[in-house]
Structures are given as C-alpha cells and as structure tokens.
Design an enzyme around this catalytic site. Structure first.
Site, PDB file in Angstrom:
ATOM      1  CB  THR A   1      -6.714  -0.743  -2.204  1.00  0.00           C
ATOM      2  OG1 THR A   1      -6.193  -1.086  -0.925  1.00  0.00           O
ATOM      3  CG2 THR A   1      -8.219  -0.940  -2.217  1.00  0.00           C
TER       4      THR A   1
ATOM      5  N   GLY B   1       0.826  -1.210   0.000  1.00  0.00           N
ATOM      6  CA  GLY B   1       0.000   0.000   0.000  1.00  0.00           C
ATOM      7  C   GLY B   1       0.857   1.254   0.000  1.00  0.00           C
TER       8      GLY B   1
ATOM      9  CB  VAL C   1      -4.060 -10.270   6.873  1.00  0.00           C
ATOM     10  CG1 VAL C   1      -2.646 -10.300   6.312  1.00  0.00           C
ATOM     11  CG2 VAL C   1      -4.659  -8.875   6.833  1.00  0.00           C
TER      12      VAL C   1
ATOM     13  CG  ASN D   1      -6.026  -8.133  -0.224  1.00  0.00           C
ATOM     14  OD1 ASN D   1      -5.540  -7.015  -0.390  1.00  0.00           O
ATOM     15  ND2 ASN D   1      -7.260  -8.308   0.208  1.00  0.00           N
TER      16      ASN D   1
ATOM     17  CG  ASN E   1      -6.774 -13.869  10.968  1.00  0.00           C
ATOM     18  OD1 ASN E   1      -7.228 -14.608  11.844  1.00  0.00           O
ATOM     19  ND2 ASN E   1      -7.316 -13.779   9.759  1.00  0.00           N
TER      20      ASN E   1
ATOM     21  CE1 TYR F   1      -9.914   2.928   6.650  1.00  0.00           C
ATOM     22  CE2 TYR F   1     -10.445   5.217   7.148  1.00  0.00           C
ATOM     23  CZ  TYR F   1      -9.514   4.229   6.914  1.00  0.00           C
ATOM     24  OH  TYR F   1      -8.164   4.531   6.967  1.00  0.00           O
TER      25      TYR F   1
END
Ligand code: UDP
Length: 327
Positions: A50, A25, A72, A47, A114, A160
């Site tokens: 974004t 990111g 994650v 992943n 996690n 968010y």
C-alpha cells in the site's frame, strides 16, 4: 540506556541507527524525513503493498537512508546494529485493509513479532504505531487510553482492530518479559501530502470530489464524528514518544471534533464549490464518534497539535492538485 553516538556535523546532537518498517507509507515516509533531519541513519523497509516508492523518491541519494523492499511479515535479515526499531507497516485505510484482511493480520502479528525480535537482539528501543481503531465503536467519549474499547472481534474491520490490539499485547509482553523499552502510539485520523488520492479515506476522497466539482459521498447521515490531525503534528508526537520513557499506549491525534457532514461542508467552502452530497450507506462497524483525549500526551510528551485544519488542508490540496488528472 539507548546507545548514543555523536555526530560532529550536528554540533553534538546525538544520532541513532534506526530501522523503520512502512517507510514508503504516508506517515512512515514523513517520519523518515524527520529522523534524517535530526541526523539519524535510517534503513527503511516496505513491501510496497500500500506504500509507494514515490513517497521516498527524494531520499534515493540520501547518504544516511537506505531502502529495502521487504515484507516484514516474512522472516528477513536485518543484521545491522540498531538503536531503535519503529514499526509502522500496515495497510491503514479501511478500503486497503478490507481488501487485504489476511495481510493486515499478518503484519500486525508476524510483522510485529519480527520487528520486536530485531529490537530484542539489538537491545534497541521499539515504537509500535497502533490506532484509534483499538477502541472500536467507542462507548466512552472522548477516548482516553484507559478505555478498553468496543471492538467487534469478527466484523469486517476486525483484521485491523484486532490485529493492532494483538500487536499492542505482544509489544507489552516483550516489554514485561525482556525489559524492552517499548512505546505504543494510538494514532487517530491523520491527513496530509502523500496520502493516496484513491485510498478511500474521507480527506482525500472529499478533496478529490470537491476539486472535480462532483458531489461528496457522505456515508450514513453524516452525523458520525472524526477529528483530523495534520501529518507534521503526528510525526512530532511520534518522535517525542519514541524518545520518551512512556511504556503504555498514548493517544496521538487532534482533539478538534466535527461531524462528517460538517467536514464535507467545510471542504466545499475551502475549495469554493457549492455543497452537494450524495448519501451512501454507512459501512459496517463504522465508529459513530471519535475524538482523542490527549491529556496524557500533553503531560508526558509536552505535545499537542498546532496545525489548523485550514492550513493543513491547503497544504494537502497543494500536493493533490498537480497529481490529479482532469478529463
Ligand atoms: N466517509 C464518508 N465518505 C467517504 C469516505 C468516508 O462519509 O467517501 C466517512 C466514514 O464512513 C467514516 C469517516 O468518513 O465515518 C472517516 O472515514 P475514513 O475512511 O477516513 O477513516 P476511519 O476513521 O473510518 O478509519
């Protein structure tokens, strides 16, 4: 105590084995650069929902960096022996999280759980990157950490805002229940190279529009305020916080506040184009005022931003210009 290993090539400076989520990111990739420059080893997870591999392409052959494409939010194998776990993964621009509300809630809830579990297994330090959105549309100004916020729990931004508030609560629960050494950063608006030109946030959007000599799209009447922190200042704050003994949330951001209309005019001046605005409706629950009170960060981390808006924006323009296609 965090286990400290000594790396002779860094003349006695300690180095740590670190797990970073959101490594591809915008802020995550800059933080990885910094951690590696300090001599640490980094396993970066992302992943790429974004984030972008381009942000870490320069690290591909780095001997102390490994990248794994990993969501994650799903259970995953992180069997290494980590000294620190830094959880940055999440869509972060309003355009991204409004388009990915379920994934955003998942990474703040399951993803945080996690990552905390890895930290618990390894007895590692844990850093959560939370957000100024935790204050919602604030009734207190500037926002200090003791303010509990004014969040619409069912509004569009709640995926968010409430996700990050849950992540903060979970982090504190792990600290209190398991004695985990946790830190929580509340990140205010941050900008710089590696932002996505089209992520909808105000800095890349206005720069893109001004450089194309198009009108800048001001939402509402432009009287809402923000303050903008350059990414290298943010990374310095995150690194200091990660190494600190501060357990309660800390604001990290630049306290220089301006209205969005002033910001639009400033961008036009800086890029040498006449100011021309196209006014659009203000998005739902868009905070009207935002400015961090950074007294706590100053006192407990000895941190404050140093990069001026002009210098930061010039560096950001340098990054964007060659990536823009002009038709
Ligand atoms: N904004 C704007 N025009 C744009 C994009 C954003 O006027 O093209 C405004 C937005 O309404 C908000 C501020 O700029 O008040 C900052 O928006 P951004 O999406 O960068 O982040 P936020 O602070 O809302 O998370």
């Amino acid at each position: 105590m965090t286990r400290i290993r000594y790396n002779e090539s860094f003349s006695g400076r300690f180095y740590l084995n670190l797990l970073v989520s959101g490594a591809a990111g915008f802020i995550g990739s800059h933080l990885c650069d910094r951690l590696l420059a300090e001599g640490h080893s980094v396993l970066g997870l992302d992943n790429l929902l974004t984030g972008s591999r381009d942000n870490i392409a320069h690290l591909e052959r780095h001997s102390r960096f490994e990248f794994r494409r990993q969501d994650v939010s799903k259970s995953f194998d992180a069997s290494g022996d980590f000294d620190g776990v830094l959880h940055l993964a999440s869509p972060a621009s309003p355009k991204d999280y409004l388009g990915l509300p379920v994934e955003t809630l998942e990474v703040s809830s399951c993803g945080t759980r996690n990552m905390l579990e890895v930290a618990r297994r390894c007895n590692a330090r844990f850093l959560l990157t939370s957000t100024s959105e935790a204050y919602g549309d604030p009734a207190e100004h500037p926002q200090s950490e003791s303010y509990w916020g004014n969040v619409n729990p069912v509004g569009l931004r709640s995926c968010y805002d409430e996700g990050k508030r849950f992540a903060e609560a979970l982090t504190m629960a792990y600290h209190r229940t398991f004695g985990l050494r946790t830190s929580i950063a509340r990140i205010f608006n941050t900008y710089g190279p590696r932002m996505k030109l089209k992520d909808g946030r105000v800095v890349p959007t206005f720069l893109d529009q001004a450089l194309r000599r198009q009108p800048v799209t001001v939402f509402g009447d432009g009287t809402q305020t923000r303050s903008f922190c350059y990414v290298s200042d943010m990374v310095e704050g995150l690194y200091r916080l990660f190494l600190s003994e501060e357990r309660y949330p800390i604001n990290l951001g630049n306290p220089v506040e301006m209205s969005i209309r002033e910001f639009a005019e400033y961008i036009c001046r800086l890029t040498g184009v006449p100011f021309k605005a196209e006014y659009k409706p203000l998005p739902a629950d868009d905070p009207k005022k935002r400015r961090p009170n950074i007294s706590k960060a100053r006192k407990s981390l000895g941190w404050e931003p140093h990069v001026s808006l002009e210098d930061g924006l010039r560096k950001t323009i340098e990054y964007f210009r060659p990536r823009m296609t002009f038709i």
